[in-house]
Design a protein around this motif. Structure first.
Motif, short mmCIF file in Angstrom:
data_model
loop_
_atom_site.label_atom_id
_atom_site.label_comp_id
_atom_site.label_asym_id
_atom_site.label_seq_id
_atom_site.Cartn_x
_atom_site.Cartn_y
_atom_site.Cartn_z
N VAL A 74 48.61 43.94 41.12
CA VAL A 74 47.83 42.71 41.09
C VAL A 74 46.43 43.14 41.50
N ILE A 75 45.43 42.84 40.66
CA ILE A 75 44.09 43.38 40.85
C ILE A 75 43.07 42.26 41.01
N THR B 107 48.32 42.64 36.67
CA THR B 107 47.98 41.23 36.63
C THR B 107 46.59 41.10 37.21
N LEU B 108 45.65 40.64 36.41
CA LEU B 108 44.30 40.38 36.87
C LEU B 108 44.28 38.96 37.42
N VAL B 109 43.81 38.80 38.66
CA VAL B 109 43.72 37.46 39.24
C VAL B 109 42.44 36.82 38.70
N THR C 123 36.89 38.97 30.08
CA THR C 123 37.78 39.95 30.71
C THR C 123 39.15 39.34 30.98
N ASN C 124 39.19 38.07 31.40
CA ASN C 124 40.49 37.40 31.57
C ASN C 124 41.25 37.34 30.26
N VAL D 110 47.30 37.74 33.21
CA VAL D 110 46.41 37.08 34.16
C VAL D 110 47.15 35.97 34.88
N ALA D 111 46.68 35.66 36.07
CA ALA D 111 47.19 34.54 36.85
C ALA D 111 46.09 34.10 37.79
#
Length: 191
Positions: free
Chosen positions: A111-112, A136-138, A166-167, A183-184
């Protein structure tokens, strides 16, 4: 490198990239206080779930170790025993011990969150996926500044535009044969 061990459940680590005072001080940076607050909340959530938190700090040029701009933003601090990786390049894996640390932790899902969206975050996302880590990109926990018109062909490119792109890319286009992106929002992240 993360290996497929046949497990169905991924072992997660939370990686916080370059949320440093000098990075967040740039004019036009999108919601720096909000990003720091949401990341601090995720750090607490990860710790409560006993998910490793790994900190990354850029250390070159304007961000010299020990100087004020290099320091993490107020409200963010590694706990005793949490690793802090020093990097010189956009990709947090490039010539650092990050991959070895994650392998020792058994992490195969990252998670980044952090900064700058269009530089170190994108480079680290690519570096992770190409090394076999799912990411997973926050989506509301990374930030950047705007690109002035003289560097973008005559148009100002807003921070929000770069964040949205980017998302989208992390969710739709960040895939290899062995790993993928998603993403989240901070509220959606479960550790």
């Amino acid at each position: 490198m993360a290996e497929n061990t046949g497990k169905t459940e991924k072992s997660t680590a939370f990686v916080v990239v370059d949320l440093q005072k000098g990075v967040l001080a740039d004019d036009g940076t999108w919601d720096p206080a909000g990003v720091v607050s949401r990341v601090a909340g995720l750090v607490d959530k990860a710790r409560a779930a006993q998910v490793p938190v790994v900190w990354v700090q850029h250390n070159s040029g304007e961000l010299v170790a020990g100087e004020e701009p290099w320091q993490l933003a107020d409200g963010l601090a590694p706990a005793d025993g949490e690793p802090v990786v020093q990097k010189r390049y956009g990709d947090s894996f490039e010539e650092t011990e990050l991959g070895d640390l994650l392998d020792a932790l058994g992490a195969d899902h990252l998670v980044i969150a952090g900064a700058q969206t269009d530089a170190c975050i994108r480079s680290t996302l690519h570096g992770a996926v190409h090394r076999g880590y799912d990411v997973t990109l926050v989506s509301d926990c990374h930030t950047t500044g705007e690109i002035p018109a003289e560097y973008s062909g005559g148009e100002l490119i807003s921070a929000q535009t770069k964040i949205n792109f980017t998302n989208m890319y992390a969710d739709w286009g960040l895939t290899t044969a062995s790993a993928s992106g998603s993403v989240a929002t901070a509220a959606e992240v479960e550790f």
